[in-house]
Design a protein around this motif. Structure first.
Motif, PDB file in Angstrom:
ATOM      1  N   GLY A   1     -19.209  14.594  28.680  1.00 22.05           N
ATOM      2  CA  GLY A   1     -19.468  16.018  28.492  1.00 22.05           C
ATOM      3  C   GLY A   1     -18.475  16.884  29.240  1.00 22.05           C
ATOM      4  N   GLY A   2     -18.698  18.198  29.183  1.00 15.68           N
ATOM      5  CA  GLY A   2     -17.849  19.128  29.902  1.00 15.68           C
ATOM      6  C   GLY A   2     -16.419  19.138  29.410  1.00 15.68           C
ATOM      7  N   GLN A   3     -15.479  19.319  30.321  1.00 16.39           N
ATOM      8  CA  GLN A   3     -14.075  19.447  29.982  1.00 16.39           C
ATOM      9  C   GLN A   3     -13.510  18.165  29.382  1.00 16.39           C
ATOM     10  N   ALA A   4     -14.028  17.011  29.830  1.00 16.95           N
ATOM     11  CA  ALA A   4     -13.527  15.737  29.319  1.00 16.95           C
ATOM     12  C   ALA A   4     -13.787  15.612  27.825  1.00 16.95           C
ATOM     13  N   SER A   5     -15.001  15.948  27.409  1.00 16.74           N
ATOM     14  CA  SER A   5     -15.328  15.880  25.991  1.00 16.74           C
ATOM     15  C   SER A   5     -14.586  16.960  25.210  1.00 16.74           C
ATOM     16  N   GLN A   6     -14.425  18.126  25.802  1.00 16.05           N
ATOM     17  CA  GLN A   6     -13.735  19.217  25.123  1.00 16.05           C
ATOM     18  C   GLN A   6     -12.278  18.864  24.850  1.00 16.05           C
ATOM     19  N   SER A   7     -11.656  18.118  25.750  1.00 15.54           N
ATOM     20  CA  SER A   7     -10.259  17.717  25.548  1.00 15.54           C
ATOM     21  C   SER A   7     -10.128  16.836  24.310  1.00 15.54           C
ATOM     22  N   ALA A   8     -11.106  15.934  24.113  1.00 12.62           N
ATOM     23  CA  ALA A   8     -11.089  15.070  22.939  1.00 12.62           C
ATOM     24  C   ALA A   8     -11.297  15.881  21.670  1.00 12.62           C
ATOM     25  N   LEU A   9     -12.213  16.843  21.724  1.00 10.55           N
ATOM     26  CA  LEU A   9     -12.450  17.690  20.557  1.00 10.55           C
ATOM     27  C   LEU A   9     -11.224  18.544  20.228  1.00 10.55           C
ATOM     28  N   SER A  10     -10.515  18.975  21.254  1.00 10.92           N
ATOM     29  CA  SER A  10      -9.287  19.757  21.028  1.00 10.92           C
ATOM     30  C   SER A  10      -8.229  18.897  20.342  1.00 10.92           C
ATOM     31  N   ALA A  11      -8.126  17.632  20.751  1.00  9.57           N
ATOM     32  CA  ALA A  11      -7.182  16.718  20.107  1.00  9.57           C
ATOM     33  C   ALA A  11      -7.580  16.465  18.656  1.00  9.57           C
ATOM     34  N   ALA A  12      -8.883  16.346  18.414  1.00  8.66           N
ATOM     35  CA  ALA A  12      -9.368  16.146  17.048  1.00  8.66           C
ATOM     36  C   ALA A  12      -9.100  17.375  16.190  1.00  8.66           C
ATOM     37  N   GLU A  13      -9.289  18.552  16.772  1.00  9.78           N
ATOM     38  CA  GLU A  13      -9.022  19.797  16.039  1.00  9.78           C
ATOM     39  C   GLU A  13      -7.542  19.899  15.681  1.00  9.78           C
ATOM     40  N   ALA A  14      -6.681  19.502  16.605  1.00  9.71           N
ATOM     41  CA  ALA A  14      -5.240  19.524  16.336  1.00  9.71           C
ATOM     42  C   ALA A  14      -4.887  18.569  15.195  1.00  9.71           C
ATOM     43  N   ALA A  15      -5.546  17.418  15.166  1.00 12.47           N
ATOM     44  CA  ALA A  15      -5.302  16.447  14.097  1.00 12.47           C
ATOM     45  C   ALA A  15      -5.715  17.021  12.744  1.00 12.47           C
ATOM     46  N   LEU A  16      -6.844  17.711  12.712  1.00  7.96           N
ATOM     47  CA  LEU A  16      -7.301  18.328  11.463  1.00  7.96           C
ATOM     48  C   LEU A  16      -6.338  19.418  11.009  1.00  7.96           C
ATOM     49  N   ARG A  17      -5.833  20.192  11.942  1.00  3.54           N
ATOM     50  CA  ARG A  17      -4.891  21.264  11.570  1.00  3.54           C
ATOM     51  C   ARG A  17      -3.567  20.685  11.054  1.00  3.54           C
ATOM     52  N   ASP A  18      -3.317  19.407  11.396  1.00  4.60           N
ATOM     53  CA  ASP A  18      -2.131  18.718  10.879  1.00  4.60           C
ATOM     54  C   ASP A  18      -2.411  18.033   9.541  1.00  4.60           C
ATOM     55  N   GLY A  19      -3.641  18.197   9.033  1.00  5.99           N
ATOM     56  CA  GLY A  19      -3.971  17.642   7.732  1.00  5.99           C
ATOM     57  C   GLY A  19      -4.619  16.277   7.746  1.00  5.99           C
ATOM     58  N   ALA A  20      -5.114  15.830   8.908  1.00  6.12           N
ATOM     59  CA  ALA A  20      -5.672  14.489   9.023  1.00  6.12           C
ATOM     60  C   ALA A  20      -7.065  14.370   8.405  1.00  6.12           C
ATOM     61  N   LEU A  21      -7.429  13.131   8.107  1.00  6.87           N
ATOM     62  CA  LEU A  21      -8.790  12.790   7.710  1.00  6.87           C
ATOM     63  C   LEU A  21      -9.439  12.199   8.948  1.00  6.87           C
ATOM     64  N   LEU A  22     -10.418  12.917   9.504  1.00  9.70           N
ATOM     65  CA  LEU A  22     -11.013  12.551  10.785  1.00  9.70           C
ATOM     66  C   LEU A  22     -12.369  11.897  10.582  1.00  9.70           C
ATOM     67  N   GLY A  23     -12.592  10.788  11.261  1.00 12.69           N
ATOM     68  CA  GLY A  23     -13.893  10.129  11.232  1.00 12.69           C
ATOM     69  C   GLY A  23     -14.643  10.379  12.525  1.00 12.69           C
ATOM     70  N   ILE A  24     -15.923  10.727  12.410  1.00 12.59           N
ATOM     71  CA  ILE A  24     -16.723  11.008  13.605  1.00 12.59           C
ATOM     72  C   ILE A  24     -18.158  10.561  13.392  1.00 12.59           C
ATOM     73  N   TYR A  25     -18.781  10.077  14.454  1.00 10.43           N
ATOM     74  CA  TYR A  25     -20.184   9.684  14.429  1.00 10.43           C
ATOM     75  C   TYR A  25     -20.985  10.757  15.160  1.00 10.43           C
ATOM     76  N   PRO A  26     -21.659  11.643  14.447  1.00  9.48           N
ATOM     77  CA  PRO A  26     -22.348  12.763  15.097  1.00  9.48           C
ATOM     78  C   PRO A  26     -23.419  12.336  16.104  1.00  9.48           C
ATOM     79  N   GLU A  27     -23.990  11.133  15.931  1.00  7.10           N
ATOM     80  CA  GLU A  27     -25.007  10.677  16.888  1.00  7.10           C
ATOM     81  C   GLU A  27     -24.403  10.410  18.261  1.00  7.10           C
TER      82      GLU A  27
END
Length: 233
Positions: free
Chosen positions: A94-120
Motif C-alpha cells: 500500500g501507500g507510495q509503494a503501491s502507487q509507484s506500481a500503478l504509475s508504471a502501469a498507467e505509463a504502459a497503458l499510455r504507450d498502448g499496452a495490453l495490461l493484465g491485472i487481478y483486482p482481488e
C-alpha cells in the motif's frame, strides 16, 4: 523479434497447448491494437501463463513484487524472465509503494499496452470471488481505456495454492465485452466513483465465472485463516 514472442511461440505455448488444451471464448473482445485492461479472477499462479498463451498480443501483468526479489539461481532466473517479458512489479504493502506500481502501469497503458491485472490483489483462498481493490478503477479512470473482464475456469484444480507441480487437466477462460466508464471520468479521484467502477468490474467477472462472491478482501481472509491455523497448531 522480442523475448516475449520467442518464449511464447517456441517454448511456452506449445507446452501449454499440448499439456492443458486451454479453451477460450470471447477472444474477439480483446482489441487488436491500442491500450486496454484485462481484469481477471485469480485462482492459480498458472493464470498468468494460460491467458497470455491464448491472447495474440503481449500481455503485461502487474505481478507480485516477490517474484522479482527471490534469491538464488532460480530467483535470479525468475526475475530476469519477468523483466524480459515486460511484467510490472507490484508492491502490495500500500501507500507510495503501491502507487509507484500503478504509475508504471498507467505509463504502459499510455504507450498502448495490453495490461493484465487481478483486482482481488491475490489468489482466492477457496475458489470464491472476493472484493476488488480500487487500483483497477484508478487506472481505468485516469487512462480512460476499455476494461475487459476475464474469467479463468478450472485453473485452481491445475495448480492449487502451495502446489508447485501442476496437475494435467484442461482449463478455460471466458473473455467478456469491453466495459467503458464514461459517466465517472469527471470524478477520477472520488473514492465512491472508484468503488462503483471496481464493483461493476467484479460483477462482470462473477457473471462470467459463475463464482460465489464474497464482499471481503481475499488478503484479509487469508490472514485470518493463517492466524487460525497458527492458533490451532
Amino acid at each position: 523479434m522480442s523475448f516475449y514472442y520467442v518464449a511464447k511461440t517456441f517454448a511456452v505455448a506449445p507446452l501449454v497447448n499440448t499439456a492443458f488444451r486451454p479453451w477460450v471464448k470471447g477472444l474477439d473482445n480483446v482489441p487488436t491494437e491500442g491500450p486496454a485492461i484485462l481484469t481477471s479472477n485469480h485462482l492459480s499462479f498458472s493464470d498468468s501463463v494460460f491467458l497470455p498463451v491464448k491472447v495474440p498480443r503481449p500481455v503485461r501483468f502487474l505481478a507480485k513484487k516477490d517474484y522479482f526479489v527471490k534469491k538464488g539461481p532460480w530467483g535470479w532466473t525468475q526475475k530476469k524472465f519477468f523483466e524480459a517479458s515486460g511484467q510490472i512489479p507490484m508492491d502490495r504493502s500500500g501507500g507510495q509503494a503501491s502507487q509507484s506500481a500503478l504509475s508504471a502501469a498507467e505509463a504502459a497503458l499510455r504507450d498502448g499496452a495490453l495490461l493484465g491485472i487481478y483486482p482481488e490483489g491475490t489468489r482466492s483462498p477457496d475458489g470464491r470471488l472476493y472484493r476488488g481493490k480500487l487500483g483497477v478503477a484508478r487506472l481505468a479512470l485516469n487512462t480512460r481505456v476499455p476494461v475487459i473482464p476475464v474469467a479463468m475456469i478450472g485453473t485452481e484444480k491445475v495448480q492449487p495454492i502451495g502446489k508447485k507441480v501442476p496437475n494435467l487437466r484442461r482449463v478455460g477462460m471466458i473473455i467478456g465485452e469491453p466495459l467503458h466508464f464514461d459517466a465517472y471520468y469527471d470524478n477520477t479521484t472520488d473514492r465512491f466513483a472508484q468503488r462503483a467502477v471496481t464493483d461493476e468490474i467484479m460483477y462482470q467477472i462473477m457473471r462470467l465465472s459463475g463464482q460465489e462472491y464474497v464482499d471481503l478482501y481475499a488478503a484479509d481472509v487469508k490472514r485470518k485463516l493463517e492466524q487460525e491455523k497458527k492458533a490451532g497448531s
